[in-house]
Each structure stands twice: as C-alpha cells, then as structure tokens.
Design a protein around this motif. Structure first.
Motif, short mmCIF file in Angstrom:
data_model
loop_
_atom_site.label_atom_id
_atom_site.label_comp_id
_atom_site.label_asym_id
_atom_site.label_seq_id
_atom_site.Cartn_x
_atom_site.Cartn_y
_atom_site.Cartn_z
N GLY A 5 -8.98 3.92 6.27
CA GLY A 5 -7.87 4.83 6.53
C GLY A 5 -8.33 6.03 7.33
O GLY A 5 -7.52 6.75 7.92
N ARG A 6 -9.63 6.26 7.36
CA ARG A 6 -10.19 7.43 8.04
C ARG A 6 -10.71 7.10 9.43
O ARG A 6 -10.93 7.99 10.24
CB ARG A 6 -11.33 8.02 7.20
N LYS A 54 -3.56 2.25 5.20
CA LYS A 54 -4.50 3.14 4.50
C LYS A 54 -4.52 4.52 5.16
O LYS A 54 -4.65 5.54 4.48
CB LYS A 54 -5.90 2.52 4.46
N ALA A 55 -4.39 4.56 6.50
CA ALA A 55 -4.26 5.85 7.19
C ALA A 55 -2.95 6.52 6.80
O ALA A 55 -2.89 7.74 6.57
CB ALA A 55 -4.33 5.64 8.70
N ALA A 56 -1.89 5.72 6.70
CA ALA A 56 -0.58 6.27 6.32
C ALA A 56 -0.64 6.85 4.90
O ALA A 56 0.00 7.87 4.62
CB ALA A 56 0.49 5.17 6.41
N GLU A 57 -1.40 6.22 4.03
CA GLU A 57 -1.52 6.75 2.66
C GLU A 57 -2.16 8.14 2.66
O GLU A 57 -1.76 9.02 1.90
CB GLU A 57 -2.36 5.80 1.79
N ASN A 65 0.82 -1.21 0.00
CA ASN A 65 0.00 0.00 0.00
C ASN A 65 0.86 1.26 0.00
O ASN A 65 1.05 1.89 -1.04
CB ASN A 65 -0.96 -0.01 1.21
N LEU A 66 1.39 1.64 1.18
CA LEU A 66 2.11 2.92 1.26
C LEU A 66 3.38 2.96 0.42
O LEU A 66 3.64 3.94 -0.29
CB LEU A 66 2.47 3.23 2.72
N TYR A 67 4.19 1.90 0.50
CA TYR A 67 5.51 1.98 -0.16
C TYR A 67 5.39 2.14 -1.68
O TYR A 67 6.08 2.99 -2.25
CB TYR A 67 6.38 0.78 0.20
#
Ligand SMILES: NC(=O)c1ccc[n+]([C@@H]2O[C@H](COP(=O)([O-])OP(=O)(O)OC[C@H]3O[C@@H](n4cnc5c(N)ncnc54)[C@H](OP(=O)(O)O)[C@@H]3O)[C@@H](O)[C@H]2O)c1
Length: 248
Positions: free
Chosen positions: A138-139, A151-154, A107-109
C-alpha cells in the motif's frame, strides 16, 4: 509499560488464522474482551473459546456480515481492527475491472463499512481505536495491481478518517506489514511450492534475512490500540523489518 487496555472491547476481523488470530490473542492477553469474525463457524467458535471471548461467523465482503460483526459486540466497541484482506489477480495478465472490484470488496469496503458502523459506539464513550491492516504494497509499487491499489486506498482512508474523528477521542491508523510467514499462510504455501525461489527472495528483499511473524505485527497493533499511543493518529506504521523502500 501499562497499556491501559484491560476491560476494553475489541472486534478483530478475519481472526481465526494468521495475523488476525495473533492480534486477537495479543489483545486478549491484555485483558481485552475480544470479538472475532470470519466465515467458518467451527473455527470462529474454537478461537472465541480459546480467548474467552465471542465470535460471529460472517461473510465480511458484504454489508450484512459487517452489521452482524458489529452487533456481536453487544453495544460496546472500543477497538476495531480491520484485518480482513483478500487478493484478486496476481499481475496485469489476470487483472481487470472485476479484480479491482473484488479487491475493493475484500479490503477497503469492509474497513470503511465496519469503521462507520463502529464510530457511533466509540463516540458514545469518547474513546476509540481503529487500525486498518494494509501492506508494504500500500506504500509502494510491487505485488498484485488490484490488491496494491486497495491497500493504498486503505492507508488514505485511515489518514482521512483520523483527521475527522481525532477530537472525539478516537484514533485511526494503518499498519503496513511486510512479508509475514505463518503455517498455512500465503508465504508458507509459496515456500512449499518453490523453496529455492523463496530463499532467494528472502536473501534479496528482506533486510533481516527472515520473514516477519504474525506475533510481531500483533505487538505493534496492540500498542497502537493502547492508551500509550494516544498521540499516534493518521499514521501508517510499517512493520516490515526494513523491507519497504518508500521514503514516506
Ligand atoms: N501475510 C502477509 O504476508 C501479509 C503481508 C502484508 C499485509 N497482509 C495483510 O494482513 C491481513 C491478514 O493477512 P493474513 O495473511 O493473516 O490473512 P489470511 O491468512 O488470508 O486470513 C485468513 C483469515 O481471513 C478469514 N476470511 C477469509 N475470507 C473472509 C471473508 N470473505 N469474510 C470473513 N473472513 C474471511 C479467514 O477465515 P474464513 O476462511 O473462515 O473466513 C481467516 O480467519 C490482510 O489484510 C493482508 O492483506 C498480510
């Protein structure tokens, strides 16, 4: 409304099925030259042909695949849609550090790698759009712990990058889909396995009384990629029919 997208070049990751495919189709319908990336060569070739675009078979959890995807754009990249999203673990019982690492890798990377590789090409032209496909989870809390954290980090990544590159004509936003149903997708499989349980979930959790569609997410993404969305920067747009309970 003229979205002003004709002639742009977009890279959409994980775009042979589901939400990514719908986004690629939606952008292609606006006469965007679409480049797609996913692992399975036959699927990549089929979708690229359908869209009159191009594609690259790439494992996007690593640096090499991300570089190959950006190189496939052949020096022009106006729009990057970071759609890849992989789950790891389902609850705390099967989630440890390994699952957090896997979720970050899926996801993030890739979103961070691809965005940093795309930025020089966007800066060259003084225009760019980066969209990260996050999630309602993520929220707010709920769902799988490792997936949720990434998803939060994104969203945090998109907000932070947006502040950095806004003056260069580049916007960065996140989109937070709710539960999206499409043939073969995760909710499709869950409904096949447990029709009554999923019907109860829809009744309890989805204010519209139905799942979202991949096309509804794609429409929102295409708007964010357009000229008309120039003032929207650092936002996280829920596309969830009111599913999320977050006040922010
Ligand atoms: N579906 C939902 O309800 C929902 C809700 C909220 C957020 N989201 C987010 O929306 C995004 C898309 O979700 P989706 O449900 O449409 O996804 P999906 O159906 O799981 O995605 C399938 C796509 O990902 C590609 N892919 C899988 N692993 C890959 C890898 N390691 N490298 C490159 N490509 C890979 C697949 O092709 P190959 O297998 O050939 O590689 C295919 O193109 C994700 O970020 C997800 O977290 C989805």
């Amino acid at each position: 409304m003229n979205l002003g997208l004709a002639g742009r070049t977009a890279l959409v990751t994980a775009a042979t099925r589901g939400i990514g495919l719908a986004i690629a189709r939606s952008l292609a319908a606006e006469n965007v030259r679409v480049v797609i990336a996913a692992r399975t060569k036959d699927d990549v070739e089929r979708v690229a042909a359908e869209l009159h675009g191009s594609g690259v078979p790439a494992e996007l959890t690593g640096e090499e695949g991300c570089r190959a995807a950006v190189e496939a754009c052949q020096g022009r990249l106006d729009i990057l849609v970071n759609n890849l999203g992989l789950r790891a673990g389902t609850g705390w019982a099967d989630t440890g550090v390994t699952q957090f690492e896997q979720a970050m890798a899926g996801n993030l990377y890739p979103a961070a790698r691809l965005s940093l590789l795309a930025l020089p090409l966007m800066r060259e032209r003084g225009w760019g759009r980066i969209v990260v496909i996050s999630s309602v989870f993520g929220r707010e809390s709920g769902g799988a712990p490792a997936y949720n954290a990434t998803k939060a980090a994104e969203i945090s990544f998109a907000t932070a990058l947006a502040r950095e590159v806004g003056r260069q004509g580049i916007t960065v936003n996140a989109v937070a889909p709710g539960s999206i149903l499409f043939p073969g997708g995760s909710w499709w499989r869950r409904r096949e396995a447990d029709p009554a349980g999923i019907a109860a979930f829809v009744e309890r959790e989805l204010p519209l009384g139905r799942f979202g569609t991949a096309e509804e997410v794609a429409d929102a993404v295409t708007f964010l990629c357009s000229e008309r969305a120039a003032l929207i920067n650092g936002a996280c747009l829920p596309v969830d029919g009111g599913q999320s309970r977050s006040n922010i």
